[in-house]
Scaffold this motif. Structure first.
Motif, PDB file in Angstrom:
ATOM      1  N   ARG B 163       0.822  -1.182   0.000  1.00 27.09           N
ATOM      2  CA  ARG B 163       0.000   0.000   0.000  1.00 27.09           C
ATOM      3  C   ARG B 163       0.865   1.244   0.000  1.00 27.09           C
ATOM      4  N   ARG B 166       2.361   1.863  -3.273  1.00 30.60           N
ATOM      5  CA  ARG B 166       1.433   2.253  -4.314  1.00 30.60           C
ATOM      6  C   ARG B 166       0.745   3.584  -4.034  1.00 30.60           C
ATOM      7  N   PRO B 168      -0.662   6.875  -4.088  1.00 29.87           N
ATOM      8  CA  PRO B 168      -0.767   7.564  -5.371  1.00 29.87           C
ATOM      9  C   PRO B 168      -0.345   9.018  -5.332  1.00 29.87           C
ATOM     10  N   GLU B 228      -6.356   4.797   9.059  1.00 25.06           N
ATOM     11  CA  GLU B 228      -7.259   4.068   8.175  1.00 25.06           C
ATOM     12  C   GLU B 228      -8.357   3.407   8.998  1.00 25.06           C
ATOM     13  N   GLU B 252     -15.472   5.791  -0.094  1.00 31.04           N
ATOM     14  CA  GLU B 252     -14.831   6.160  -1.356  1.00 31.04           C
ATOM     15  C   GLU B 252     -13.596   7.029  -1.079  1.00 31.04           C
ATOM     16  N   ARG B 255     -10.883   4.920   0.125  1.00 29.03           N
ATOM     17  CA  ARG B 255     -10.282   4.159  -0.969  1.00 29.03           C
ATOM     18  C   ARG B 255      -9.272   5.026  -1.721  1.00 29.03           C
ATOM     19  N   ALA B 256      -9.628   6.271  -1.895  1.00 30.03           N
ATOM     20  CA  ALA B 256      -8.725   7.168  -2.614  1.00 30.03           C
ATOM     21  C   ALA B 256      -7.437   7.384  -1.816  1.00 30.03           C
ATOM     22  N   ARG B 257      -7.582   7.435  -0.530  1.00 25.65           N
ATOM     23  CA  ARG B 257      -6.399   7.727   0.282  1.00 25.65           C
ATOM     24  C   ARG B 257      -5.538   6.509   0.560  1.00 25.65           C
ATOM     25  N   PRO B 259      -5.408   3.273  -1.189  1.00 21.92           N
ATOM     26  CA  PRO B 259      -5.906   2.382  -2.247  1.00 21.92           C
ATOM     27  C   PRO B 259      -5.641   0.907  -1.975  1.00 21.92           C
ATOM     28  N   GLY B 260      -4.475   0.596  -1.523  1.00 19.73           N
ATOM     29  CA  GLY B 260      -4.223  -0.831  -1.233  1.00 19.73           C
ATOM     30  C   GLY B 260      -4.165  -1.039   0.250  1.00 19.73           C
ATOM     31  N   ALA B 264      -8.388  -2.893   3.269  1.00 20.39           N
ATOM     32  CA  ALA B 264      -9.119  -2.817   2.006  1.00 20.39           C
ATOM     33  C   ALA B 264     -10.317  -3.764   2.000  1.00 20.39           C
ATOM     34  N   GLU B 268     -14.109  -2.635   1.606  1.00 18.52           N
ATOM     35  CA  GLU B 268     -14.907  -3.059   0.464  1.00 18.52           C
ATOM     36  C   GLU B 268     -16.172  -3.777   0.939  1.00 18.52           C
TER      37      GLU B 268
END
Lengths: 200, 309
Positions: B163, B166, B168, B228, B252, B255-257, B259-260, B264, B268
């Protein structure tokens, strides 16, 4: 040495080190060191694979609450095993209650269920057979039995881990073996009966 | 003279292991039948699967009582009392929002357990926010501080590193970096970035060398997990109040902050529930199916299964 100086700087700049922080740190150590032990112990105590992650959480939440009380009078593993034991026992009770309310306590039905289990076990190389015979043991017997027979711990070590006298370890072991034997032969008998075409 | 033997009171000899009995001809003294031995030998592996340790740790973190809680106080009492107090406060709020809770909970046994579980966690997390509104630095930049480190570190915990790697955010925006450094000064002071002045810009990211202390990375990771977990807890809280739409929006954002993120799966699963409860059955079902493909062995699979139909 740069490491040293940065870390003393660190102490100065850090938010006041609270006891809570330290607690978290040592909690993490306990977690890292004993995660596998807790996981395995719970499995041995009959917590199914599907539930074990939850049960491990439960154990460590208790650990977190009680860490301050643990004074090292016993080994950490003894303490942890005790917590595992209680968590496993509570889950077991729940499972029993659920099962009972499912089949309304019909003893005959339950035996038939076991016959099914035994039949499946042949295909699955006895796994389920072992599991269901262990499930029939009272937890205190199961605990000694699995530590001794499967984890190959010595009697003394088991006595220490469970915090019980050695004599009690052996007597529980003996009773557990008898129980193991009895439930195996009963399940085998059911199985043979079904195999012989006697299904109800 | 017969010195009393110090240990081993009643039983005359230590029993032989059923399995060991295999090798000994007098094994049958212990009465192990071949079947018994076969069965014992078939005992399944009970070791935790790869990744379980990190996953469970993440889950544990979300349920820990507030950091500033009574340290080791009267043990049990302190923490749970705090929890209860928070729970009481929460309930007051929640009750306004929804009799819906009860109705929904009763509807699906599944939800019930989610709610019960969530209740505890959320109450604790709520206390955490209430009691310790730590000067939380603008958190979006946080991954930046980590980016340099985790690639090097951590033999275990693959998921979480993934995570971080990755993450972003634009890695080297000088502003972000300066910001991150400022933040790090507060939170992770032993970060070995001391060499690079805040103005050094993008170069500094590379300059931070390999020997990032694992401990720092660990702590940073925990901070992120906690964050998180807190957010997921809030989303759960919304869902519990019956605000499925709000929960969806929160999820949402999470998820943007992250992502992995380590959570998760939980995120989800909540999103799938929230979709279902906001009437978007088809979307819920699609995502449930995708979830089950991605994590067939997840602890949450059973729960999610409900929505896959």
């Amino acid at each position: 040495m740069t490491g040293q100086s940065t870390s003393s700087e660190a102490v100065l700049n850090a938010p006041p080190p609270s006891a809570a922080m330290e607690r978290i740190a040592s909690f993490k150590e306990v977690y890292d060191e004993h995660f596998r032990f807790v996981w395995r112990s719970l499995r041995r105590l009959g917590v199914p694979e599907s539930d074990v992650a939850d049960a491990v959480q439960d154990v460590f939440l208790v650990v977190h609450r009680r860490l301050g009380e643990f004074e090292g009078r016993s080994k950490v593993t003894t303490w942890l095993y005790g917590i595992c034991y209680r968590v496993a026992r509570d889950r077991r009770r729940l499972a029993h209650v659920r099962r009972r309310s499912d089949d309304d306590g019909q003893i005959d039905e339950r035996i038939d269920e076991r016959a099914d289990v035994a039949a499946a076990a042949e295909r699955r190389q006895g796994l389920e057979l072992l599991e269901s015979s262990l499930d029939e043991m009272p937890l205190e017997q199961r605990s000694v039995f699995t530590l001794f027979e499967l984890d190959t711990m010595g009697g003394d070590a088991i006595a220490e881990m469970l915090d019980i006298p050695l004599g009690t370890v052996y007597s529980r072991l003996r009773i557990a073996r008898e129980q193991f034997r009895r439930s195996l032969s009963r399940m085998q008998a059911r199985d043979r009966f079904r195999a012989a075409g006697g299904e109800r | 003279m017969n010195a009393p033997r110090p240990r081993r009171p009643p039983p005359p000899r230590p029993p032989r292991r059923l399995l060991d009995a295999l090798d000994a001809p007098d094994a049958l003294d212990d009465g192990a039948s071949p079947l018994e031995r076969d069965l014992l030998r078939s005992a399944p592996s009970i070791d935790p699967p790869a990744g379980a340790q990190a996953r469970v740790w993440a889950a544990v973190l979300t349920k820990l009582p507030p950091l500033s809680g009574p340290p080791g106080g009267p043990g049990d009492g302190g923490a749970s009392a705090a929890g209860k107090a928070a729970a009481a406060g929460k309930t007051a709020v929640a009750v306004k929002g929804a009799g819906a809770i009860g109705a929904i909970g009763a509807g699906a046994g599944l939800l019930k357990s989610v709610l019960i579980g969530a209740g505890g966690a959320v109450a604790l997390i709520a206390t955490y926010t209430a009691v310790a509104p730590a000067p939380r630095p603008e958190p979006v930049q946080r991954p930046v501080a980590v980016v340099a480190a985790p690639v090097v570190a951590s033999p275990q915990a693959g998921r979480i590193d993934e995570r971080a790697v990755r993450a972003p955010e634009p890695v080297a925006s000088p502003a972000a970096l300066a910001n991150a450094n400022a933040n790090a000064d507060r939170r992770v002071p032993s970060e070995p970035r001391a060499t690079a002045g805040a103005g050094a810009g993008a170069g500094a990211v590379e300059a931070v060398p390999a020997p990032a202390p694992v401990e720092v990375v660990e702590r940073e990771r925990e901070t992120m997990l906690r964050e998180e977990g807190r957010l997921v807890g809030e989303a759960r809280d919304s869902l519990r109040r019956g605000d499925a739409t709000g929960a969806l929006a929160q999820l949402e954002q999470i998820r943007a902050r992250f992502p992995g993120g380590a959570l998760a799966q939980e995120r989800e699963a909540l999103a799938i529930e929230a979709l279902a409860r906001s009437g978007q059955r088809a979307a819920a079902s699609n995502r449930a199916a995708a979830f089950l493909r991605a994590y067939p062995t997840s602890q949450l699979a059973e729960r999610v299964q409900e929505f896959a139909k």
